[in-house]
Design a protein around this motif. Structure first.
Motif, PDB file in Angstrom:
ATOM      1  N   VAL A 215       0.841  -1.191   0.000  1.00 62.30           N
ATOM      2  CA  VAL A 215       0.000   0.000   0.000  1.00 62.30           C
ATOM      3  C   VAL A 215       0.884   1.251   0.000  1.00 62.30           C
ATOM      4  N   HIS A 216       1.700   1.409   1.033  1.00 58.79           N
ATOM      5  CA  HIS A 216       2.550   2.598   1.143  1.00 58.79           C
ATOM      6  C   HIS A 216       3.590   2.641   0.024  1.00 58.79           C
ATOM      7  N   ASN A 217       4.479   1.632  -0.008  1.00 56.93           N
ATOM      8  CA  ASN A 217       5.539   1.638  -1.016  1.00 56.93           C
ATOM      9  C   ASN A 217       4.977   1.564  -2.429  1.00 56.93           C
ATOM     10  N   LEU A 218       3.937   0.753  -2.606  1.00 53.56           N
ATOM     11  CA  LEU A 218       3.313   0.667  -3.925  1.00 53.56           C
ATOM     12  C   LEU A 218       2.767   2.021  -4.355  1.00 53.56           C
ATOM     13  N   GLY A 219       2.037   2.688  -3.467  1.00 56.94           N
ATOM     14  CA  GLY A 219       1.473   3.991  -3.815  1.00 56.94           C
ATOM     15  C   GLY A 219       2.545   5.015  -4.150  1.00 56.94           C
ATOM     16  N   HIS A 220       3.593   5.048  -3.338  1.00 55.70           N
ATOM     17  CA  HIS A 220       4.709   5.948  -3.601  1.00 55.70           C
ATOM     18  C   HIS A 220       5.311   5.672  -4.975  1.00 55.70           C
ATOM     19  N   ALA A 221       5.587   4.385  -5.240  1.00 58.75           N
ATOM     20  CA  ALA A 221       6.196   4.009  -6.511  1.00 58.75           C
ATOM     21  C   ALA A 221       5.274   4.324  -7.692  1.00 58.75           C
ATOM     22  N   ALA A 222       3.989   4.038  -7.540  1.00 60.71           N
ATOM     23  CA  ALA A 222       3.040   4.331  -8.613  1.00 60.71           C
ATOM     24  C   ALA A 222       3.048   5.819  -8.937  1.00 60.71           C
ATOM     25  N   GLY A 223       3.090   6.659  -7.902  1.00 57.70           N
ATOM     26  CA  GLY A 223       3.153   8.096  -8.130  1.00 57.70           C
ATOM     27  C   GLY A 223       4.406   8.498  -8.882  1.00 57.70           C
ATOM     28  N   ALA A 224       5.547   7.926  -8.469  1.00 56.27           N
ATOM     29  CA  ALA A 224       6.811   8.274  -9.111  1.00 56.27           C
ATOM     30  C   ALA A 224       6.853   7.812 -10.566  1.00 56.27           C
ATOM     31  N   TYR A 225       6.454   6.563 -10.813  1.00 54.46           N
ATOM     32  CA  TYR A 225       6.604   6.001 -12.154  1.00 54.46           C
ATOM     33  C   TYR A 225       5.560   6.551 -13.122  1.00 54.46           C
ATOM     34  N   LEU A 226       4.309   6.596 -12.701  1.00 49.65           N
ATOM     35  CA  LEU A 226       3.271   7.149 -13.569  1.00 49.65           C
ATOM     36  C   LEU A 226       3.474   8.649 -13.757  1.00 49.65           C
ATOM     37  N   GLY A 227       3.884   9.319 -12.673  1.00 47.22           N
ATOM     38  CA  GLY A 227       4.115  10.756 -12.747  1.00 47.22           C
ATOM     39  C   GLY A 227       5.271  11.104 -13.666  1.00 47.22           C
ATOM     40  N   TYR A 228       6.363  10.358 -13.564  1.00 46.41           N
ATOM     41  CA  TYR A 228       7.505  10.622 -14.442  1.00 46.41           C
ATOM     42  C   TYR A 228       7.128  10.379 -15.894  1.00 46.41           C
ATOM     43  N   ARG A 229       6.355   9.326 -16.127  1.00 50.89           N
ATOM     44  CA  ARG A 229       5.987   9.022 -17.512  1.00 50.89           C
ATOM     45  C   ARG A 229       5.152  10.140 -18.120  1.00 50.89           C
ATOM     46  N   LYS A 230       4.272  10.734 -17.321  1.00 55.47           N
ATOM     47  CA  LYS A 230       3.416  11.796 -17.839  1.00 55.47           C
ATOM     48  C   LYS A 230       4.124  13.145 -17.861  1.00 55.47           C
ATOM     49  N   SER A 231       4.898  13.428 -16.807  1.00 58.32           N
ATOM     50  CA  SER A 231       5.513  14.755 -16.665  1.00 58.32           C
ATOM     51  C   SER A 231       6.963  14.623 -16.206  1.00 58.32           C
ATOM     52  N   PRO A 232       7.877  14.216 -17.088  1.00 58.40           N
ATOM     53  CA  PRO A 232       9.256  13.977 -16.673  1.00 58.40           C
ATOM     54  C   PRO A 232       9.984  15.218 -16.184  1.00 58.40           C
ATOM     55  N   GLU A 233       9.425  16.384 -16.445  1.00 61.40           N
ATOM     56  CA  GLU A 233      10.076  17.609 -15.990  1.00 61.40           C
ATOM     57  C   GLU A 233       9.820  17.898 -14.509  1.00 61.40           C
ATOM     58  N   LYS A 234       8.840  17.219 -13.919  1.00 58.81           N
ATOM     59  CA  LYS A 234       8.526  17.484 -12.510  1.00 58.81           C
ATOM     60  C   LYS A 234       9.523  16.789 -11.601  1.00 58.81           C
ATOM     61  N   GLN A 235       9.789  17.422 -10.455  1.00 61.11           N
ATOM     62  CA  GLN A 235      10.846  16.947  -9.569  1.00 61.11           C
ATOM     63  C   GLN A 235      10.325  16.304  -8.297  1.00 61.11           C
ATOM     64  N   PHE A 236       9.195  16.781  -7.767  1.00 65.59           N
ATOM     65  CA  PHE A 236       8.734  16.374  -6.443  1.00 65.59           C
ATOM     66  C   PHE A 236       7.447  15.549  -6.511  1.00 65.59           C
ATOM     67  N   ILE A 237       7.294  14.650  -5.547  1.00 65.87           N
ATOM     68  CA  ILE A 237       6.103  13.809  -5.512  1.00 65.87           C
ATOM     69  C   ILE A 237       4.850  14.628  -5.234  1.00 65.87           C
ATOM     70  N   TRP A 238       4.980  15.740  -4.491  1.00 62.74           N
ATOM     71  CA  TRP A 238       3.791  16.549  -4.225  1.00 62.74           C
ATOM     72  C   TRP A 238       3.242  17.139  -5.522  1.00 62.74           C
ATOM     73  N   GLU A 239       4.104  17.388  -6.498  1.00 62.95           N
ATOM     74  CA  GLU A 239       3.632  17.901  -7.780  1.00 62.95           C
ATOM     75  C   GLU A 239       2.761  16.866  -8.492  1.00 62.95           C
ATOM     76  N   ILE A 240       3.149  15.610  -8.370  1.00 60.28           N
ATOM     77  CA  ILE A 240       2.363  14.535  -8.979  1.00 60.28           C
ATOM     78  C   ILE A 240       1.009  14.420  -8.288  1.00 60.28           C
ATOM     79  N   MET A 241       1.002  14.559  -6.960  1.00 61.64           N
ATOM     80  CA  MET A 241      -0.243  14.435  -6.206  1.00 61.64           C
ATOM     81  C   MET A 241      -1.227  15.559  -6.510  1.00 61.64           C
ATOM     82  N   GLU A 242      -0.730  16.665  -7.036  1.00 57.32           N
ATOM     83  CA  GLU A 242      -1.627  17.771  -7.382  1.00 57.32           C
ATOM     84  C   GLU A 242      -2.289  17.588  -8.743  1.00 57.32           C
ATOM     85  N   ASP A 243      -1.852  16.559  -9.473  1.00 56.98           N
ATOM     86  CA  ASP A 243      -2.507  16.192 -10.734  1.00 56.98           C
ATOM     87  C   ASP A 243      -3.647  15.230 -10.383  1.00 56.98           C
ATOM     88  N   THR A 244      -4.864  15.681 -10.525  1.00 56.87           N
ATOM     89  CA  THR A 244      -6.025  14.905 -10.069  1.00 56.87           C
ATOM     90  C   THR A 244      -6.074  13.520 -10.709  1.00 56.87           C
TER      91      THR A 244
END
Length: 397
Positions: A215-244
């Motif tokens: 749950v925890h590690n999976l969610g973190h990883a999902a945010g990082a991997y899906l977020g990087y794929r969509k927006s590789p220019e973003k640096q922080f996980i909070w930026e990914i969380m602001e994408d609804t």
């Protein structure tokens, strides 16, 4: 009372060492970083800054350090300690088995009482791993089971990578979030469980280790991997969380694991418990003040895509519990394209090697050799095929 903390990294200092120091233990760190060792022995204290809401800071007092390369010195400390912990990382852990064994032999020879070792590693079946490693380095007649408590933990505290300029100025300063609960195995202790604020002993530790990873590690990883794929220019996980849309995918992947956990551990969790846990994690992932990077969360692909870890391990559990997990599959597929870099623009070394292997030998090879999925087992072949299809459908970044 002496608490020996093997590993003076961010978790060792901000979490484990700090918990026991604030409870009155003299904390002795074992590490191999000469700059950190010198600073700890010079100052005998270090600062922890809580980057949360509200922010705060505190000093961890009365500490000292021992060079991990001085095997005899470390063995003497193990023989003398009242309690011990490790936080060195799963890749480094096997390297310290011989030293721990040497200390245990000295301890037994001195007639000292049993030693409990708190295993603060993100690792499934950590007690079995440590037991096997110690047995290889101990005499056949050593009473390992009765003399050494191997206490598994669930490490939920999030600690970001320290900026290089801060490390140069103060090598022992560490940032962390406010969360400060150490879930550990009640059954692992050979001595009385210490009275330390923040410890949360559990009867069914396996359930909580799996909850952390899937749950925890999976969610973190999902945010990082899906977020990087969509927006590789973003640096922080909070930026990914602001994408609804991304936040909903992360939440959905965590819910897939939650459903599998409810079936795997009936009576241990309730749907309400896990939904509340997921909501709290999403709030913590969104913490701007912590400055946790996508690079830190996603790096080390060979470990994070391994069979027992957060993605493949979750998918194996999902399949066994008959839970459909399309969002977890998407996260796993996105991991294969993850190439985030650190503040200096450098790819993590293990990730560079991973992509060289992927390019040279192909996805099927990596699914089998890195992820540990056996194409001859139907369930594992299904998971491999699902990841392959999702990978082929990844949009071009």
């Amino acid at each position: 009372m002496i608490f020996l903390q093997y590993g003076a990294g961010n978790i060792g200092r901000s979490f484990i060492g700090a918990l026991f120091a604030r409870a009155g233990y003299e904390v002795v760190f074992v590490d191999v970083n000469p700059v950190v060792l010198e600073a700890l022995n010079r100052d005998r204290r270090y600062k922890v800054e809580i980057h949360d809401h509200p922010p705060s800071e505190f000093w961890v007092e009365g500490v000292r350090a021992v060079d991990g390369r001085d095997v005899e010195a470390v063995a003497r400390e193990i023989a003398a300690a009242d309690l011990m912990g490790t936080a060195v990382g799963p890749n480094i852990l096997p390297r310290i088995f011989p030293v721990i064994a040497r200390g245990l032999i000295q301890r037994l020879g001195q007639g000292r009482p049993p030693l409990d070792i708190i295993i603060a590693e993100n690792l499934r079946h950590a007690s079995a791993v440590l037991s096997a490693g110690l047995q290889e380095n101990l005499p056949p007649d050593f009473p390992l089971e009765s003399y050494v408590g191997l206490v598994e933990t669930s490490i939920g505290k999030m600690v970001p990578i320290m900026p290089e300029e801060i490390v140069h100025r103060d090598p022992t300063l560490v940032y962390a979030e406010a969360y400060n609960t150490l879930i550990l195995d009640k059954k692992g202790f050979r001595n009385k469980i210490p009275s330390v604020p923040g410890l949360a002993p559990k009867e069914n530790m396996e359930a909580y280790v799996d909850r952390k990873l899937f749950v925890h590690n999976l969610g973190h990883a999902a945010g990082a991997y899906l977020g990087y794929r969509k927006s590789p220019e973003k640096q922080f996980i909070w930026e990914i969380m602001e994408d609804t849309g991304l936040r909903e995918k992360v939440q959905g992947a965590m819910r897939e694991s939650a459903q599998a956990l409810l079936r795997r551990y009936p009576g241990e969790f309730t749907p309400e418990d896990l939904e509340e846990h997921i909501a709290d994690l999403l709030r913590r992932f969104s913490n701007r003040a912590l400055g946790d990077t996508i690079f830190r969360i996603g790096r080390d692909l060979p470990r994070k895509l391994s069979r027992e870890d957060r993605l493949i391990g979750a998918l194996l559990l999902d399949d066994a519990m008959l839970v459909e997990a399309p969002l977890t599959v998407q996260a796993a597929a996105a991991a294969f394209a993850f190439q985030a870099t650190d503040e200096g623009g450098r790819l993590f070394p293990a990730d560079a090697a991973f992509h060289e292997t992927l390019a040279a030998k192909g996805l099927d090879y990596v699914l089998k050799e890195v992820c540990g999925l056996n194409p001859g087992i139907p369930a594992e072949a299904r998971i491999s095929e699902a990841i392959r299809q999702a990978y082929e459908q990844l949009p071009t970044a």
